[in-house]
Design an enzyme around this catalytic site. Sequence first.
Site, PDB file in Angstrom:
ATOM      1  CD  GLU A 178      -3.136  -0.902   0.684  1.00  0.00           C
ATOM      2  OE1 GLU A 178      -3.322  -0.099  -0.301  1.00  0.00           O
ATOM      3  OE2 GLU A 178      -3.907  -1.831   0.413  1.00  0.00           O
ATOM      4  CB  CYS A 212      -2.079   7.183   1.198  1.00  0.00           C
ATOM      5  SG  CYS A 212      -3.313   6.618   2.202  1.00  0.00           S
TER       6      CYS A 212
HETATM    7  P1  NAD Z   1       8.120   4.930   4.951  1.00  0.00           P
HETATM    8  O1  NAD Z   1       8.358   4.253   3.660  1.00  0.00           O
HETATM    9  O2  NAD Z   1       9.510   5.849   5.120  1.00  0.00           O
HETATM   10  O3  NAD Z   1       8.262   3.984   6.171  1.00  0.00           O
HETATM   11  C1  NAD Z   1       7.116   2.840   5.940  1.00  0.00           C
HETATM   12  C2  NAD Z   1       7.588   1.886   7.016  1.00  0.00           C
HETATM   13  O4  NAD Z   1       8.571   1.074   6.541  1.00  0.00           O
HETATM   14  C3  NAD Z   1       8.079   2.308   8.512  1.00  0.00           C
HETATM   15  O5  NAD Z   1       7.678   1.366   9.555  1.00  0.00           O
HETATM   16  C4  NAD Z   1       9.543   2.171   8.385  1.00  0.00           C
HETATM   17  O6  NAD Z   1      10.169   2.032   9.592  1.00  0.00           O
HETATM   18  C5  NAD Z   1       9.730   1.140   7.364  1.00  0.00           C
HETATM   19  N1  NAD Z   1      11.140   0.829   6.474  1.00  0.00           N
HETATM   20  C6  NAD Z   1      11.809   2.008   6.260  1.00  0.00           C
HETATM   21  N2  NAD Z   1      12.739   1.375   5.414  1.00  0.00           N
HETATM   22  C7  NAD Z   1      12.467   0.030   5.388  1.00  0.00           C
HETATM   23  C8  NAD Z   1      13.285  -1.105   4.670  1.00  0.00           C
HETATM   24  N3  NAD Z   1      14.271  -0.916   3.927  1.00  0.00           N
HETATM   25  N4  NAD Z   1      12.612  -2.302   4.583  1.00  0.00           N
HETATM   26  C9  NAD Z   1      11.642  -2.512   5.546  1.00  0.00           C
HETATM   27  N5  NAD Z   1      10.928  -1.396   5.948  1.00  0.00           N
HETATM   28  C10 NAD Z   1      11.529  -0.198   5.914  1.00  0.00           C
HETATM   29  O7  NAD Z   1       6.837   5.722   5.077  1.00  0.00           O
HETATM   30  P2  NAD Z   1       6.381   6.875   5.973  1.00  0.00           P
HETATM   31  O8  NAD Z   1       7.116   8.094   5.649  1.00  0.00           O
HETATM   32  O9  NAD Z   1       6.215   6.353   7.362  1.00  0.00           O
HETATM   33  O10 NAD Z   1       4.829   6.928   5.322  1.00  0.00           O
HETATM   34  C11 NAD Z   1       4.292   7.780   4.310  1.00  0.00           C
HETATM   35  C12 NAD Z   1       4.180   7.209   2.943  1.00  0.00           C
HETATM   36  O11 NAD Z   1       3.174   6.012   3.305  1.00  0.00           O
HETATM   37  C13 NAD Z   1       3.574   8.081   1.818  1.00  0.00           C
HETATM   38  O12 NAD Z   1       4.224   7.674   0.952  1.00  0.00           O
HETATM   39  C14 NAD Z   1       1.974   7.574   2.060  1.00  0.00           C
HETATM   40  O13 NAD Z   1       1.378   7.758   0.662  1.00  0.00           O
HETATM   41  C15 NAD Z   1       2.188   6.070   2.152  1.00  0.00           C
HETATM   42  N6  NAD Z   1       0.958   5.588   2.619  1.00  0.00           N
HETATM   43  C16 NAD Z   1       0.170   4.834   2.088  1.00  0.00           C
HETATM   44  C17 NAD Z   1      -0.928   4.313   2.356  1.00  0.00           C
HETATM   45  C18 NAD Z   1      -1.825   3.400   1.397  1.00  0.00           C
HETATM   46  O14 NAD Z   1      -2.867   2.739   1.826  1.00  0.00           O
HETATM   47  N7  NAD Z   1      -1.723   3.458   0.255  1.00  0.00           N
HETATM   48  C19 NAD Z   1      -1.610   4.472   3.765  1.00  0.00           C
HETATM   49  C20 NAD Z   1      -0.698   5.460   4.410  1.00  0.00           C
HETATM   50  C21 NAD Z   1       0.475   6.011   4.047  1.00  0.00           C
END
Ligand code: NAD
Length: 432
Positions: A178, A212
């Site tokens: 997502e 998002c």
């Molecule tokens: P992010 O990608 O920075 O982090 C998300 C998660 O991944 C965190 O728990 C983080 O610690 C973990 N993470 C980071 N690097 C990783 C790796 N290499 N391997 C595994 N896990 C890792 O995202 P964010 O800044 O927390 O959130 C914002 C983003 O999330 C935006 O792009 C938003 O659109 C998206 N989002 C999408 C939805 C949806 O349903 N489509 C919902 C909410 C947020």
Amino acid sequence: MGKIRTEGVGEVQEFVDIADYAVGLSRMMNGRVVASERPGHSILEGSFFQQDMFRTGTNTTVVPNPLGVVAVLSAFNFPVAVYGWNLALSLAAGNATLWKPSPSTSLCAIAVTKIVAGVLERNGVPGAVAGLVTGGKDVGVGIVESKHVDMVSFTGSEAVGRQVGSTVQSRFGKVLLELGGNNAAVVMPDADLDMVVPSVFFGAIGTAGQRCTSTRRLYLHSSIVQAFLSRLESLYQSVRPGDPLDPATLLGPLHTRAAVDIYHNAVERLQKTGAEILTGGAAYRELPAPLNGGNFVMPTIAIPQAVDVKDPVWSTETFAPVLCVGVFDEIEQAIEWNNGVPQGLSSSLWTRDIRNVGKWIGPAGSDAGIVNVNVGTSGAEIGAAFGGNKSTGWGRESGGDAWKQYVRWSACTLNFSDAAPLAQGVQFSNPA
Ligand code: NAD
């Protein structure tokens, strides 16, 4: 994470709603019985069935098996609800779940986990069935690479999702993605502006543009541009940042200082490419204590010189309240712009003309996972499957058929007869 009180309460309500939903769903997670081409055979999709199936002759007890361990990696902006969507379905399917939330929202995760553990333990189930591990990227990587994790449900940015997707895929685990959205609202000349303007206002600045599903692109029909923008601009100018826990506040802060930098870079890029900044474009100065020093930025409306969906101004997700406006004459043009970006999460059309609706929801219409009509891009209910197409990752969570991803499907052919015929009439025996 900084969202305002009513949105925070709504997020917790969403968790309650999906928990109720999953309890009901747990009685309906059926597989099915498929007719066989071979006499005396039946095919079960799903494979677990109760012993009395043959005695009662009922076909309704075919259910798929659990997967095992489902890991949920979640983003900062929905620190409660997104876990709820996954946990409720995963538990109802019979899995153990391991949650790794965003490192900046650990307190929400601990609070939720304690509540859930209490419910499980009161019902004779170990709390660890809904396990929690906190930490950053290294912990996430460990989970993603672990063969002990049967499915990874990841919510976050496109860049991280791409790595998570390929790592899980390379070890043949299941993955649900997502990822980011870049959502457009299209407003036709016959739309009811009393409805649209407040909806776009919420879509673009709700959660300070950190959903998002936030509205990031606004495509206006040329005949309504002036009327629309003057009303939207005055709503924008009425907004004051404030303490998110104060019920009167509509605009909270951005989540981190890095997000403020992303906002400034986006505004600068717009200015460099000749966009008109209609309102906003800066951080708030001289806010009274305790707001001073916070990550508050002015919600921004920008009118780029032209719509070029390949330009990063239009094609990237800026996780901040920046709304870009484009002007069209024909709905076909607006749909092309809507679909022209890599992301495909949410979209909305505003019209009272049924012919426009047909174009919008039909095969040549919006290619997003959420295709709304007279409803904003932001704010979904749990009953429908939630998720996006293209670089948003094709994942589906919450309602609809989303539960089918959390189980292990098997096609189970049963032979009740005295012969063992091959399918397709294949004969495999020595000629007499
Ligand atoms: P992010 O990608 O920075 O982090 C998300 C998660 O991944 C965190 O728990 C983080 O610690 C973990 N993470 C980071 N690097 C990783 C790796 N290499 N391997 C595994 N896990 C890792 O995202 P964010 O800044 O927390 O959130 C914002 C983003 O999330 C935006 O792009 C938003 O659109 C998206 N989002 C999408 C939805 C949806 O349903 N489509 C919902 C909410 C947020």
